[in-house]
Structures are given as C-alpha cells and as structure tokens.
Design an enzyme around this catalytic site. Sequence first.
Site, PDB file in Angstrom:
ATOM      1  CE  LYS A  16      41.840  -2.095 118.721  1.00 24.50           C
ATOM      2  NZ  LYS A  16      42.539  -1.867 117.421  1.00 24.50           N
ATOM      3  CD  GLU A  64      27.711   6.184 114.613  1.00 26.05           C
ATOM      4  OE1 GLU A  64      27.528   6.287 113.383  1.00 26.05           O
ATOM      5  OE2 GLU A  64      26.937   6.655 115.457  1.00 26.05           O
ATOM      6  CB  CYS A  88      31.562   5.684 107.309  1.00 31.59           C
ATOM      7  SG  CYS A  88      31.579   6.979 108.546  1.00 31.59           S
ATOM      8  CD  GLU A 102      31.742   1.574 104.082  1.00 27.88           C
ATOM      9  OE1 GLU A 102      31.892   0.614 104.850  1.00 27.88           O
ATOM     10  OE2 GLU A 102      31.469   2.720 104.469  1.00 27.88           O
TER      11      GLU A 102
HETATM   12  P1  NAP Z   1      37.541  -2.825 111.260  1.00 24.83           P
HETATM   13  O1  NAP Z   1      38.325  -4.075 111.268  1.00 24.83           O
HETATM   14  O2  NAP Z   1      36.084  -2.893 111.538  1.00 24.83           O
HETATM   15  O3  NAP Z   1      38.263  -1.850 112.313  1.00 24.83           O
HETATM   16  C1  NAP Z   1      37.629  -0.974 113.220  1.00 24.83           C
HETATM   17  C2  NAP Z   1      38.217  -1.158 114.616  1.00 24.83           C
HETATM   18  O4  NAP Z   1      37.803  -2.427 115.151  1.00 24.83           O
HETATM   19  C3  NAP Z   1      39.737  -1.173 114.671  1.00 24.83           C
HETATM   20  O5  NAP Z   1      40.178  -0.593 115.871  1.00 24.83           O
HETATM   21  C4  NAP Z   1      40.020  -2.658 114.652  1.00 24.83           C
HETATM   22  O6  NAP Z   1      41.299  -2.993 115.092  1.00 24.83           O
HETATM   23  C5  NAP Z   1      38.935  -3.171 115.549  1.00 24.83           C
HETATM   24  N1  NAP Z   1      38.652  -4.609 115.407  1.00 24.83           N
HETATM   25  C6  NAP Z   1      38.899  -5.420 114.353  1.00 24.83           C
HETATM   26  N2  NAP Z   1      38.491  -6.669 114.623  1.00 24.83           N
HETATM   27  C7  NAP Z   1      37.987  -6.660 115.877  1.00 24.83           C
HETATM   28  C8  NAP Z   1      37.403  -7.645 116.708  1.00 24.83           C
HETATM   29  N3  NAP Z   1      37.253  -8.920 116.312  1.00 24.83           N
HETATM   30  N4  NAP Z   1      36.958  -7.286 117.936  1.00 24.83           N
HETATM   31  C9  NAP Z   1      37.079  -6.012 118.356  1.00 24.83           C
HETATM   32  N5  NAP Z   1      37.628  -5.037 117.601  1.00 24.83           N
HETATM   33  C10 NAP Z   1      38.062  -5.344 116.372  1.00 24.83           C
HETATM   34  O7  NAP Z   1      37.751  -2.057 109.907  1.00 24.83           O
HETATM   35  P2  NAP Z   1      39.021  -2.128 108.924  1.00 24.83           P
HETATM   36  O8  NAP Z   1      39.473  -3.530 108.738  1.00 24.83           O
HETATM   37  O9  NAP Z   1      40.023  -1.183 109.406  1.00 24.83           O
HETATM   38  O10 NAP Z   1      38.387  -1.623 107.559  1.00 24.83           O
HETATM   39  C11 NAP Z   1      37.664  -2.525 106.727  1.00 24.83           C
HETATM   40  C12 NAP Z   1      36.455  -1.878 106.105  1.00 24.83           C
HETATM   41  O11 NAP Z   1      35.621  -1.349 107.142  1.00 24.83           O
HETATM   42  C13 NAP Z   1      36.716  -0.679 105.229  1.00 24.83           C
HETATM   43  O12 NAP Z   1      37.038  -1.025 103.944  1.00 24.83           O
HETATM   44  C14 NAP Z   1      35.414   0.060 105.327  1.00 24.83           C
HETATM   45  O13 NAP Z   1      34.491  -0.460 104.416  1.00 24.83           O
HETATM   46  C15 NAP Z   1      34.947  -0.209 106.707  1.00 24.83           C
HETATM   47  N6  NAP Z   1      35.238   0.909 107.641  1.00 24.83           N
HETATM   48  C16 NAP Z   1      34.222   1.723 107.984  1.00 24.83           C
HETATM   49  C17 NAP Z   1      34.475   2.771 108.843  1.00 24.83           C
HETATM   50  C18 NAP Z   1      33.393   3.701 109.265  1.00 24.83           C
HETATM   51  O14 NAP Z   1      33.678   4.805 109.706  1.00 24.83           O
HETATM   52  N7  NAP Z   1      32.144   3.316 109.201  1.00 24.83           N
HETATM   53  C19 NAP Z   1      35.741   3.019 109.310  1.00 24.83           C
HETATM   54  C20 NAP Z   1      36.778   2.143 108.941  1.00 24.83           C
HETATM   55  C21 NAP Z   1      36.488   1.101 108.114  1.00 24.83           C
HETATM   56  P3  NAP Z   1      42.489  -3.086 113.962  1.00 24.83           P
HETATM   57  O15 NAP Z   1      42.795  -1.702 113.609  1.00 24.83           O
HETATM   58  O16 NAP Z   1      43.603  -3.774 114.641  1.00 24.83           O
HETATM   59  O17 NAP Z   1      41.922  -3.887 112.831  1.00 24.83           O
END
Ligand code: NAP
Length: 462
Positions: free
Chosen positions: A170, A245, A279, A369
């Site tokens: 996903k 991660e 990240c 972050e």
């Molecule tokens: P996120 O919501 O954690 O998204 C990561 C993945 O998880 C996406 O595929 C997302 O789908 C999915 N997801 C979201 N809610 C979920 C749930 N309840 N159950 C299962 N999967 C779920 O991250 P984001 O909102 O894109 O970014 C927010 C913040 O996260 C950023 O500002 C950053 O600080 C951090 N981030 C960190 C990394 C890293 O590499 N460590 C990468 C991205 C973001 P959707 O795409 O549909 O939301």
Amino acid sequence: MKAHDGMYIDGAWRPAAGRDTIAVVNPADEQVIAEVPAGGAEDVDAAVRAARAALPAWAATAPAERAARIAALRDVLVARKDEIAGTVTAELGAPLPFSQAVHAGVPILVAGSYAGLAASYSFEEKVGNSTVYAEPVGVVGAITPWNYPLHQIVAKVAPALAAGCTIVLKPAEDTPLTAQLFAEAVHEAGVPAGVFNLVTGLGPVAGQALAEHEGVDLVSFTGSTAVGRRIGAAAGAAVKRVALELGGKSANVILPSADLARAVAVGVANVMGNSGQTCSAWTRMLVHTSQYDEAVALAAEAAAKYGDRIGPLVNAKQHARVRGYIEKGVAEGARLVAGGPEAPREQGYFVSPTVFADVTPEMTVAQEEIFGPVLSLIRYEDEDDALRIANGTVYGLAGAVWAGDEAEAVAFARRMDTGQVDINGGRFNPLAPFGGYKQSGVGRELGSHGLAEYLQTKSLQF
Ligand code: NAP
Ligand code: MG
C-alpha cells in the site's frame, strides 16, 4: 500522466471493488496529473488472498531462482530509469537531476544488492547438533511513504522476495504512479502471479485494512511516528511481526578540529536535498562556540545559493505544516539567517531554504521533525555538551560527525544513540543496516540485516 485504473493483484491489473479515486497532484504547479483507484478492505482482502495462495510455491523456490528474478527486476529498473525519474518528479516534485541520481538510481543499487544476497545468503546453518533453517515469515504487508517513493518500496520488496515471502504493498496516496510503475517492472521481471500485489488507497482505509488483516504475518511500515505507534500497537495485540522505520531529528556534530567549511557545506546540502523531506536528514548542526559565528555565516550563504535548485514540498498540508514550524521557530526566539515562512512563488508548494541561528536544544525546531528545508544551528561548549545535545531528542535514526582525525570522530560516534553515523562525509552503502534507536523505529532495512527481518528460524535437532 499514464495511470492504471486498477489494482495489480495475482499477476494482472484488476478493477477496484469500489469507485473511489485519488487525484494525483504535481506539487510544482498544483495541477491534477492523473487519477488512481482508492482501494478499500475488499481490495486488500483480494490481494492478501492472492499473496497467501502464492506463498508455498514461492517460499519453496531455490534461492538462485529468486536471485534471478530480483536481478531481472533490477534490469527493468535500469531500462526504465528515465521514466521512473520523470514520474517521481511529476508526483513528488523533486528536481529531475535529483530524481535521476537518487530516486531512480538508489533503488537500482538496492535491488542489485538483494540479487547478490539472495544468491549468497546462508539459509541453512549447523549449530552443534542442530540444523537451523531460515524460512520466510510469510505474507508481508508493506506500507510506504512518499518522500523516497521507489526506494522505500524496493527496500521492503527486494528483501521480502529474496527471503521467499509474498507481498501486498500500500504506497503513499501522494505517489501512487511510481508504485504502479514498480508493479509493471515486477511483472516484466517474471515474478510469478500473486507474489507481489499492489493496492493503492488511503492510509486510514486501505493501509489500516492491510495492517489489521489476519492473513498478514509481518507489517513493514515506513512513515510518521504517530501512525507507526498505532500500527505497532495493533500488531502487538495480534501477535504479528512488525518493522517500523519512523522519524528522525539527526545531529550533524562538527568538532573543533574539523574542516569547518566542508562540514557546513555538506551539512546544508544534506538538509536541503529532496526539499528537506528525508527522515535521516541532519537537521540540527552542532558547532563549538568558538566557531559558531563563522558556521552561521557559511550556512546562510550556502542556503541562499541553493535558492532555485530546491523543489516544492509534496502537498499543501506539508507546505502549511513546514511554514508553521518556521513561524514557531521565530516565535520561540530563534534567529532567521536564510529563508523564512513566506512562500517564495505564487504557485506550487515551495519553501525557501531556511537556516535558523541561536537555536537552543529545547526549542520546537530543535526537537520535532519538520520535514522541510529547515536547518537549526545549535552551539555547544565542550564535547560532553555536544553529546548531551546530540542525544537529547526522542529520535535516533542517523547523524554525522566531523573531526580532523577519523579516530576522534569514531570515538564520538560510538557514544551517539543513533543507528547510522557518517564520518567526515561518509558515502551511502546499500549493504549497511539502516534503522532507528529509540523512537525512530524497530528493525533494520538494507543488506543482510534487512533480509533477516523477513526470515524466521526453524531448528531441527539430531
Ligand atoms: P504517514 O501518514 O505516516 O504515511 C506513511 C504511510 O502510512 C502512507 O502510505 C499512509 O497512507 C499510511 N497511513 C496513514 N495512516 C495510516 C493508518 N491509520 N494505517 C495504516 N497506514 C496508514 O505520513 P505522512 O502523513 O505522509 O507524513 C507526515 C509526517 O510523517 C511528515 O511530516 C514526516 O514528519 C513524517 N514522515 C516520515 C517519513 C520517514 O521516512 N520516516 C516518511 C514520510 C513522512 P497515506 O499516504 O494515504 O497517508
Ligand atoms: Mg502529490
């Protein structure tokens, strides 16, 4: 842009169960460039069933055959690298040269490394009177973010394939086109039907259904700490394996003996690359008080020079969030020496390369972050002070140490609570384990340590 109107399940593109769609937006000009289906629980269930059905045969293939499929996948990624780079640029916004070198280039290295590891790994070992077999954990539910859209997919799928696992992916809603291209590449590489499956959709819908599905044996997640915490809790309740991660707030520690100009230049580039959406970025630069003013001037100049080479942030939400953090930094008393919260262009989710001086360790911009092109310079009095500041966040993903002498840098790095440290600049190594101490995560990706996450042992005693 070209997009599939379906899910890749059991070796073919199949219509989604429902009619919901996701609009894919180019963040450089805010235009909709494609639509993909938004899958739900039914699609996830179909994909997990396909992965389950394909598992026994794939798990039983000889490692050399799995290695050959991964090598073929690497070759398709090579053949289609320009298309991949163009797609990442369109949906993530990264400048094309960066997409070519990093977003398309690194997955080729990682896929190549797993083609080698699948062939050379010891899946069987003698321990005293036992034979220990390393067997696949089963069906993997992979959930990936948008910031390195192909790398994060390959860093999960390649070792899972090498281990003999089957997969349901996903991907992030912001970057589904890269994921569809990857599914095409898997198909072209001759990976058997059902071994890899793709369900595009929203996190709280498709992602959650995948993480909670009874037919998934391991959930491998990369993304925010907030979502990771929930996925870890659900996996714990179901006694299911989980790899997380998560975020980072890494320190770039410049010791007084270092080449200051080089350390600052590399440090600024590290934070501004990918518009700060990395990240493991070294978003806190720690400088000795005697060199602090010089480092601030060098960093401000380097950030200003970066100017137009920076891409936009991925979406409107991240744009608002990052600008909010910059405003908060100003409100808490940090001093802006480059960039700022104003949007530099009328269109697109751009933020100027931003540098804060006079940041103290407890400020929000030094603790949370930000995930944007924002660097904080923090001053330290002596090495123990630098170590306290470096280790003084909930995260521990990466870091850097610079010193005149390598041994001095290594001694400092060994005291850091973090999973990766680059010494005097370092170089990316696709075989080195990547993952977090503390709240940056659970488990490791890349190399043989990353492969081990997809294996479980069975001991036979004689
Ligand atoms: P996120 O919501 O954690 O998204 C990561 C993945 O998880 C996406 O595929 C997302 O789908 C999915 N997801 C979201 N809610 C979920 C749930 N309840 N159950 C299962 N999967 C779920 O991250 P984001 O909102 O894109 O970014 C927010 C913040 O996260 C950023 O500002 C950053 O600080 C951090 N981030 C960190 C990394 C890293 O590499 N460590 C990468 C991205 C973001 P959707 O795409 O549909 O939301
Ligand atoms: Mg987008």
